[in-house]
Design a protein around this motif. Structure first.
Motif, PDB file in Angstrom:
ATOM      1  N   HIS A 250       0.806  -1.216   0.000  1.00  0.00           N
ATOM      2  CA  HIS A 250       0.000   0.000   0.000  1.00  0.00           C
ATOM      3  C   HIS A 250       0.841   1.270   0.000  1.00  0.00           C
ATOM      4  CE1 HIS A 250       0.838  -0.682   4.230  1.00  0.00           C
ATOM      5  NE2 HIS A 250       0.436   0.535   4.512  1.00  0.00           N
ATOM      6  N   LEU A 251       2.122   1.160   0.316  1.00  0.00           N
ATOM      7  CA  LEU A 251       2.959   2.361   0.310  1.00  0.00           C
ATOM      8  C   LEU A 251       3.159   2.846  -1.124  1.00  0.00           C
ATOM      9  CD1 LEU A 251       5.674   1.722   3.037  1.00  0.00           C
ATOM     10  CD2 LEU A 251       3.327   2.537   3.260  1.00  0.00           C
ATOM     11  N   GLY A 252       3.054   4.150  -1.311  1.00  0.00           N
ATOM     12  CA  GLY A 252       3.171   4.733  -2.637  1.00  0.00           C
ATOM     13  C   GLY A 252       1.881   4.675  -3.436  1.00  0.00           C
ATOM     14  N   GLY A 253       0.793   4.206  -2.820  1.00  0.00           N
ATOM     15  CA  GLY A 253      -0.467   4.029  -3.542  1.00  0.00           C
ATOM     16  C   GLY A 253      -1.446   5.186  -3.430  1.00  0.00           C
ATOM     17  N   CYS A 254      -1.186   6.125  -2.549  1.00  0.00           N
ATOM     18  CA  CYS A 254      -2.036   7.306  -2.418  1.00  0.00           C
ATOM     19  C   CYS A 254      -1.238   8.393  -1.711  1.00  0.00           C
ATOM     20  CB  CYS A 254      -3.333   6.991  -1.664  1.00  0.00           C
ATOM     21  SG  CYS A 254      -3.122   6.729   0.112  1.00  0.00           S
ATOM     22  N   MET A 255      -1.816   9.591  -1.612  1.00  0.00           N
ATOM     23  CA  MET A 255      -1.067  10.706  -1.043  1.00  0.00           C
ATOM     24  C   MET A 255      -0.707  10.490   0.424  1.00  0.00           C
ATOM     25  SD  MET A 255      -4.046  13.619  -0.925  1.00  0.00           S
ATOM     26  CE  MET A 255      -3.381  14.672   0.328  1.00  0.00           C
ATOM     27  N   THR A 256      -1.549   9.814   1.181  1.00  0.00           N
ATOM     28  CA  THR A 256      -1.236   9.552   2.584  1.00  0.00           C
ATOM     29  C   THR A 256      -0.030   8.637   2.718  1.00  0.00           C
ATOM     30  OG1 THR A 256      -3.517   9.871   3.269  1.00  0.00           O
ATOM     31  CG2 THR A 256      -2.134   8.538   4.732  1.00  0.00           C
TER      32      THR A 256
ATOM     33  N   LYS B 153       7.659   9.801   0.736  1.00  0.00           N
ATOM     34  CA  LYS B 153       8.326  10.989   1.287  1.00  0.00           C
ATOM     35  C   LYS B 153       7.432  11.751   2.259  1.00  0.00           C
ATOM     36  CE  LYS B 153      11.113  11.404  -2.792  1.00  0.00           C
ATOM     37  NZ  LYS B 153      11.975  12.225  -3.562  1.00  0.00           N
ATOM     38  N   GLY B 154       6.280  11.168   2.588  1.00  0.00           N
ATOM     39  CA  GLY B 154       5.315  11.856   3.429  1.00  0.00           C
ATOM     40  C   GLY B 154       5.458  11.549   4.909  1.00  0.00           C
ATOM     41  N   PRO B 155       4.770  12.333   5.728  1.00  0.00           N
ATOM     42  CA  PRO B 155       4.876  12.186   7.179  1.00  0.00           C
ATOM     43  C   PRO B 155       4.293  10.875   7.723  1.00  0.00           C
ATOM     44  CG  PRO B 155       3.170  13.780   6.617  1.00  0.00           C
ATOM     45  CD  PRO B 155       3.883  13.434   5.341  1.00  0.00           C
ATOM     46  N   THR B 156       3.304  10.311   7.041  1.00  0.00           N
ATOM     47  CA  THR B 156       2.706   9.072   7.543  1.00  0.00           C
ATOM     48  C   THR B 156       3.683   7.914   7.417  1.00  0.00           C
ATOM     49  OG1 THR B 156       0.539   9.899   6.863  1.00  0.00           O
ATOM     50  CG2 THR B 156       0.677   7.569   7.411  1.00  0.00           C
ATOM     51  N   VAL B 157       4.331   7.794   6.266  1.00  0.00           N
ATOM     52  CA  VAL B 157       5.329   6.733   6.084  1.00  0.00           C
ATOM     53  C   VAL B 157       6.490   6.955   7.043  1.00  0.00           C
ATOM     54  CG1 VAL B 157       6.988   5.695   4.481  1.00  0.00           C
ATOM     55  CG2 VAL B 157       4.657   6.198   3.719  1.00  0.00           C
ATOM     56  N   LYS B 158       6.924   8.194   7.203  1.00  0.00           N
ATOM     57  CA  LYS B 158       8.046   8.498   8.109  1.00  0.00           C
ATOM     58  C   LYS B 158       7.710   8.075   9.543  1.00  0.00           C
ATOM     59  CE  LYS B 158      11.366  12.077   9.187  1.00  0.00           C
ATOM     60  NZ  LYS B 158      11.787  13.457   8.928  1.00  0.00           N
TER      61      LYS B 158
ATOM     62  N   VAL C 294      11.512   2.770   8.148  1.00  0.00           N
ATOM     63  CA  VAL C 294      12.498   2.034   7.357  1.00  0.00           C
ATOM     64  C   VAL C 294      12.255   2.211   5.850  1.00  0.00           C
ATOM     65  CG1 VAL C 294      11.274  -0.178   7.322  1.00  0.00           C
ATOM     66  CG2 VAL C 294      13.771  -0.152   7.241  1.00  0.00           C
ATOM     67  N   TYR C 295      11.038   2.599   5.461  1.00  0.00           N
ATOM     68  CA  TYR C 295      10.714   2.794   4.046  1.00  0.00           C
ATOM     69  C   TYR C 295      10.574   4.261   3.658  1.00  0.00           C
ATOM     70  CZ  TYR C 295      10.018  -2.182   4.067  1.00  0.00           C
ATOM     71  OH  TYR C 295      10.212  -3.533   4.194  1.00  0.00           O
ATOM     72  N   PHE C 296      10.858   5.161   4.591  1.00  0.00           N
ATOM     73  CA  PHE C 296      10.769   6.587   4.268  1.00  0.00           C
ATOM     74  C   PHE C 296      11.771   6.897   3.162  1.00  0.00           C
ATOM     75  CE2 PHE C 296      12.044  11.038   4.896  1.00  0.00           C
ATOM     76  CZ  PHE C 296      10.802  11.636   4.661  1.00  0.00           C
ATOM     77  N   ASP C 297      11.308   7.616   2.132  1.00  0.00           N
ATOM     78  CA  ASP C 297      12.107   8.004   0.959  1.00  0.00           C
ATOM     79  C   ASP C 297      12.597   6.804   0.147  1.00  0.00           C
ATOM     80  OD1 ASP C 297      13.038   9.962  -0.769  1.00  0.00           O
ATOM     81  OD2 ASP C 297      14.976  10.125   0.242  1.00  0.00           O
ATOM     82  N   TRP C 298      11.857   5.736   0.197  1.00  0.00           N
ATOM     83  CA  TRP C 298      12.175   4.542  -0.605  1.00  0.00           C
ATOM     84  C   TRP C 298      12.053   4.871  -2.072  1.00  0.00           C
ATOM     85  CZ3 TRP C 298      13.421  -0.542   0.620  1.00  0.00           C
ATOM     86  CH2 TRP C 298      13.264  -1.475  -0.404  1.00  0.00           C
ATOM     87  N   PRO C 299      12.892   4.431  -2.948  1.00  0.00           N
ATOM     88  CA  PRO C 299      14.103   3.619  -2.768  1.00  0.00           C
ATOM     89  C   PRO C 299      15.365   4.475  -2.640  1.00  0.00           C
ATOM     90  CG  PRO C 299      13.588   3.687  -5.081  1.00  0.00           C
ATOM     91  CD  PRO C 299      12.556   4.538  -4.362  1.00  0.00           C
ATOM     92  N   ASN C 300      15.214   5.788  -2.379  1.00  0.00           N
ATOM     93  CA  ASN C 300      16.367   6.686  -2.323  1.00  0.00           C
ATOM     94  C   ASN C 300      17.034   6.740  -0.946  1.00  0.00           C
ATOM     95  OD1 ASN C 300      15.919   7.526  -5.006  1.00  0.00           O
ATOM     96  ND2 ASN C 300      14.278   8.854  -4.294  1.00  0.00           N
TER      97      ASN C 300
END
Length: 189
Positions: A160-166, A170-175, A180-186
Motif C-alpha cells: 500500500h505504500l506509494g499508492g495514495c497521497m497519505t 516521502k510523506g509524514p505518515t510513512v516516516k 524504514v521505508y521513508f524516501d524509498w528507494p532513495n
C-alpha cells in the motif's frame, strides 16, 4: 466537513453494499460481500412480476476464502433477488477465480474470467472491492513486521505504500509508521 445541501429532490434508488472479513480457525480468511438494490416505488420488470416498493431488485452475496497471501482458495455466491430470470446463471463462472491473487492484477483476473457475457456486472463490482476489504482484514497481522528493520535491507515495502497521497514514501505518515521505508528507494542503506 459535509457536502452542500442539495436542491429539492426525491429518492429514486438505494444501493446498500457491505463487506466483512473473518479470521477462520483453520488459518484461512473469509471475505464476504453483500449488495442490495431497492426502489422506493413499485414498478414492472420486463420478464418477471411487479416489484413493490422496497422489494430488492438485486440481492447478492459473495464469500471468498483466501490464504495469508490473498490467494483465493474457494468462492461461494448467492443471488437471492435478481431482475431477470436468466440472471440466476450469472454466477456459473465464479469458481474460475480460485487460484487468483487479490493483490496486483486482481481486476485483470476478474475481467479475464468473468468479463463481458461471462459474468454479472454487479458481482464483478463486488469482487473488485473485496480485495480492499481483504487487505483491511489481514493488514494488522500481515503488516506488523514491516514496521521494524528487516534482516533483508532491500525487502520491498508493503504494497500500500506509494499508492495514495497519505502513503507517499516521502510523506509524514510513512516516516512515522514505516520509517524504514521513508524516501524509498532513495534512502541510505
Amino acid at each position: 466537513m459535509s457536502i452542500p445541501t442539495p436542491v429539492e429532490r426525491k429518492l429514486a434508488h438505494t444501493r446498500t453494499v457491505s463487506f466483512q472479513g473473518f479470521e477462520r480457525s483453520d488459518g484461512l480468511w473469509d471475505i464476504e460481500a453483500e449488495m442490495m438494490d431497492t426502489k422506493p416505488f413499485a414498478f414492472d420488470l420486463s420478464d418477471r412480476h411487479r416489484l413493490e416498493a422496497g422489494q430488492p431488485v438485486h440481492h447478492m452475496h459473495i464469500r471468498i476464502t483466501i490464504d495469508h497471501r490473498l490467494i483465493v482458495q474457494d468462492i461461494h455466491t448467492s443471488m437471492q433477488a435478481y431482475p431477470h430470470s436468466v440472471c440466476i446463471k450469472a454466477d456459473q463462472h465464479m469458481r474460475k477465480m480460485i487460484g487468483c491473487t487479490m493483490m496486483k492484477g486482481w481486476r485483470k483476473s476478474i475481467e479475464t474470467h468473468l468479463g463481458g457475457i461471462e459474468g454479472c456486472t454487479h458481482m464483478r463490482e463486488l469482487l473488485f472491492n473485496m480485495a480492499t476489504a481483504a487487505f483491511q482484514t489481514l493488514a494488522p497481522k500481515a503488516l506488523a513486521s514491516y514496521r521494524t528493520p528487516s534482516e533483508n535491507p532491500n525487502r520491498p515495502p508493503p504494497p500500500h505504500l506509494g499508492g495514495c497521497m497519505t502513503w507517499d514514501f516521502k510523506g509524514p505518515t510513512v516516516k512515522a509508521i514505516y520509517p524504514v521505508y521513508f524516501d524509498w528507494p532513495n534512502r541510505t542503506k
